[in-house]
Write a protein that holds these residues in place. Structure first.
Motif, PDB file in Angstrom:
ATOM      1  N   GLU A 124     -17.333 -17.103 -88.039  1.00  0.00           N
ATOM      2  CA  GLU A 124     -16.574 -16.301 -88.923  1.00  0.00           C
ATOM      3  C   GLU A 124     -15.669 -15.016 -88.309  1.00  0.00           C
ATOM      4  N   ASP A 125     -16.534 -14.266 -87.327  1.00  0.00           N
ATOM      5  CA  ASP A 125     -16.315 -13.112 -86.935  1.00  0.00           C
ATOM      6  C   ASP A 125     -14.831 -13.393 -85.644  1.00  0.00           C
ATOM      7  N   ILE A 126     -15.347 -14.466 -85.093  1.00  0.00           N
ATOM      8  CA  ILE A 126     -14.267 -15.070 -84.174  1.00  0.00           C
ATOM      9  C   ILE A 126     -13.190 -15.324 -84.828  1.00  0.00           C
ATOM     10  N   THR A 167      -1.035  -9.511 -77.130  1.00  0.00           N
ATOM     11  CA  THR A 167      -2.186  -9.575 -76.135  1.00  0.00           C
ATOM     12  C   THR A 167      -1.990 -10.964 -75.558  1.00  0.00           C
ATOM     13  N   GLN A 168      -2.262 -11.039 -74.170  1.00  0.00           N
ATOM     14  CA  GLN A 168      -2.238 -12.278 -73.523  1.00  0.00           C
ATOM     15  C   GLN A 168      -3.592 -12.717 -73.298  1.00  0.00           C
ATOM     16  N   GLU A 169      -4.649 -11.786 -73.114  1.00  0.00           N
ATOM     17  CA  GLU A 169      -5.827 -12.053 -72.704  1.00  0.00           C
ATOM     18  C   GLU A 169      -6.862 -11.048 -73.520  1.00  0.00           C
ATOM     19  N   LEU A 170      -7.852 -11.712 -73.979  1.00  0.00           N
ATOM     20  CA  LEU A 170      -8.936 -10.740 -74.652  1.00  0.00           C
ATOM     21  C   LEU A 170     -10.278 -11.355 -74.383  1.00  0.00           C
ATOM     22  N   ASP A 171     -11.118 -10.256 -74.215  1.00  0.00           N
ATOM     23  CA  ASP A 171     -12.607 -10.745 -74.198  1.00  0.00           C
ATOM     24  C   ASP A 171     -13.308 -10.209 -75.276  1.00  0.00           C
ATOM     25  N   LEU A 172     -14.455 -11.088 -75.921  1.00  0.00           N
ATOM     26  CA  LEU A 172     -15.306 -10.950 -77.160  1.00  0.00           C
ATOM     27  C   LEU A 172     -16.461 -11.084 -76.561  1.00  0.00           C
TER      28      LEU A 172
END
Length: 227
Positions: free
Chosen positions: A197-199, A215-220
């Motif tokens: 749910e957070d993602i 944003t083109q690229e994001l890391d989580l």
């Protein structure tokens, strides 16, 4: 055409993140449709069981949805085929299966939605990546090679379609997503896992970004994950 409602598509809407995305988009009043080869138990909302790698199955379903609701404003590509095997025991079929599940499905999906989204004034396509999108680990050659290709394909789509109004972003999920299956497999403390749910909340926020700051690229990753 029926009265227009805002459409969201989740390709790979299985248990865990896929269903969390469907739930999050529905909470915003969107008509959210899950797509995938295997229907989860008690799916949220509408689910169409299709082979996403087969344009003959997928394209007509998406065309019918667009005819009913108009072009989607959010599309998520969330398919995966995890193969963990020593290189010398990894078969050509393993590579083909990984590529088909992750790369070919994005090709089919994007070819079905890009032109309608452009004509409809834009929208957002979000592609789920993984640690293997950036780093090929031992025994992950099939998975990593497909994830690397998926990331490259996403960059190419962004450079082609962002100038005409479609926001395309790749999200590297650098951690293990908290599902019943992953808890059984990894025996990790749930506090050290990524909450679906957070993602899903982050994906929703990406779809709301103004055009001046895409944003083109994001890391989580979880706060406890090394990188």
């Amino acid at each position: 055409m029926a009265e227009q409602k805002t459409l969201a598509l989740v390709a790979g809407a299985g248990a865990g993140l896929g269903q969390a995305l469907v739930s999050r988009f529905q909470a915003e009043g969107m008509v959210t449709v899950g797509l995938g080869r295997t229907q989860p138990d008690n799916p949220i909302g509408s689910f169409h069981q299709v082979d996403l790698s087969d344009p003959g199955e997928t394209a007509p379903v998406i065309a019918d949805l667009i005819a009913t609701y108009g072009p989607p404003k959010i599309v998520v590509h969330n398919t995966a085929e995890l193969v963990i095997s020593p290189f010398l025991k990894t078969t050509l079929n393993d590579y083909q299966r990984s590529w088909t599940s992750m790369v070919q499905t994005l090709i089919v999906l994007a070819q079905s939605v890009m032109q309608p989204m452009v004509r409809g004034g834009g929208g957002t396509l979000i592609v789920s990546g993984a640690t293997a999108s950036l780093r090929g680990g031992a025994q992950f050659s099939a998975f990593a090679s497909a994830k690397f290709a998926l990331r490259g394909l996403t960059q190419s789509l962004a450079r082609e379609f962002q100038p005409v109004g479609v926001h395309i972003t790749h999200v590297t999920l650098d951690g293990i997503i908290d599902t019943a299956r992953s808890r059984d497999r990894h025996s990790l403390d749930p506090a050290k896992m990524m909450k679906p749910e957070d993602i899903a909340e982050v994906y929703w926020q990406l779809a709301q970004q103004p055009r001046s700051t895409w944003t083109q690229e994001l890391d989580l990753r979880p706060s406890t994950e090394g990188f």
